[in-house]
Design a protein around this motif. Structure first.
Motif, short mmCIF file in Angstrom:
data_model
loop_
_atom_site.label_atom_id
_atom_site.label_comp_id
_atom_site.label_asym_id
_atom_site.label_seq_id
_atom_site.Cartn_x
_atom_site.Cartn_y
_atom_site.Cartn_z
N HIS A 48 0.85 -1.25 -0.08
CA HIS A 48 -0.13 0.08 -0.06
C HIS A 48 0.59 1.38 -0.01
O HIS A 48 0.49 2.23 -0.56
CB HIS A 48 -0.92 0.06 1.23
N MET A 49 1.87 1.15 0.57
CA MET A 49 2.73 2.41 0.86
C MET A 49 3.77 2.83 -0.29
O MET A 49 4.21 3.79 -0.43
CB MET A 49 3.87 2.12 1.87
N ILE A 50 3.42 1.87 -1.53
CA ILE A 50 3.96 2.34 -2.90
C ILE A 50 3.12 2.42 -3.93
O ILE A 50 3.28 2.20 -4.89
CB ILE A 50 5.33 1.29 -3.07
N GLY A 51 1.97 2.39 -3.48
CA GLY A 51 0.74 2.18 -4.30
C GLY A 51 0.46 0.92 -5.36
O GLY A 51 0.00 0.95 -6.34
N HIS A 52 1.04 -0.28 -4.45
CA HIS A 52 0.96 -1.59 -5.50
C HIS A 52 0.06 -2.33 -4.69
O HIS A 52 0.01 -3.70 -5.04
CB HIS A 52 2.18 -2.13 -5.43
N ALA A 53 -1.22 -1.94 -3.94
CA ALA A 53 -2.03 -2.77 -3.24
C ALA A 53 -3.39 -2.04 -3.26
O ALA A 53 -3.33 -0.98 -3.08
CB ALA A 53 -1.51 -3.05 -2.08
N ILE A 54 -4.46 -2.72 -3.09
CA ILE A 54 -5.61 -2.33 -2.95
C ILE A 54 -6.29 -3.08 -1.79
O ILE A 54 -6.04 -4.27 -1.48
CB ILE A 54 -6.78 -2.10 -4.01
N ASP A 55 -7.19 -2.65 -0.99
CA ASP A 55 -8.33 -3.43 -0.29
C ASP A 55 -9.56 -3.04 -0.92
O ASP A 55 -9.88 -2.20 -1.21
CB ASP A 55 -8.17 -2.87 1.31
N MET A 56 -10.42 -4.19 -0.94
CA MET A 56 -11.77 -4.00 -1.59
C MET A 56 -12.65 -4.91 -0.90
O MET A 56 -12.53 -5.85 -0.23
CB MET A 56 -11.22 -4.59 -3.13
N THR A 109 11.52 6.77 -4.36
CA THR A 109 11.07 7.74 -5.33
C THR A 109 9.58 8.61 -4.78
O THR A 109 9.43 9.55 -5.21
CB THR A 109 10.51 6.93 -6.79
N LEU A 110 8.84 7.68 -4.14
CA LEU A 110 7.67 8.25 -3.63
C LEU A 110 7.85 9.16 -2.39
O LEU A 110 6.91 9.95 -1.99
CB LEU A 110 6.51 7.13 -3.52
#
Length: 120
Positions: free
Chosen positions: A38-46, A116-117
């Motif tokens: 999540h902290m690198i924008g490569h996960a979701i919760d749904m 990078t982020l």
């Protein structure tokens, strides 16, 4: 996301994203991983909306053997787990609402993306 959306359309489910990019781990949460995707924008919760209705984490946990009551949700989760070469369903670590692309398992690559982020 494009592949997930394609699987959702094919299987007849709607993905309801409840969490995605996070700047830091969720405090006091058991999912407080040092290298959270999540902290690198490569996960979701749904949550999912299948042909039989809404399915949250408690509902999704019943699909670990893909014999849940909603065939559209079974279809979607099977595609995430067995068809896509990178997508990872969180049922493997007791987080059935989670999907990531496994980038957080490669420490060097994770650290590069995270650095990078960090300036964001």
């Amino acid at each position: 996301m494009n592949d997930m959306n394609g699987y959702a359309q094919t299987c007849g489910v709607e993905i309801k994203v409840t969490s995605h990019f996070r700047r830091s781990p969720v405090t006091g949460n058991q999912w407080n991983a040092k290298r959270s995707c999540h902290m690198i924008g490569h996960a979701i919760d749904m949550n999912l909306l299948g042909k039989n209705g809404f399915c949250d984490g408690s509902c999704l946990s019943k699909y670990s053997s893909y014999n849940g009551p909603d065939s559209s949700i079974n279809c979607f989760l099977k595609k995430i787990r067995y068809v896509h070469p990178l997508l990872h369903w969180g049922i493997d670590f007791n987080d059935p609402v989670h999907i990531d692309d496994r980038l957080c398992t490669d420490a060097a690559e994770y650290d590069k993306v995270h650095a990078t982020l960090s300036g964001c």
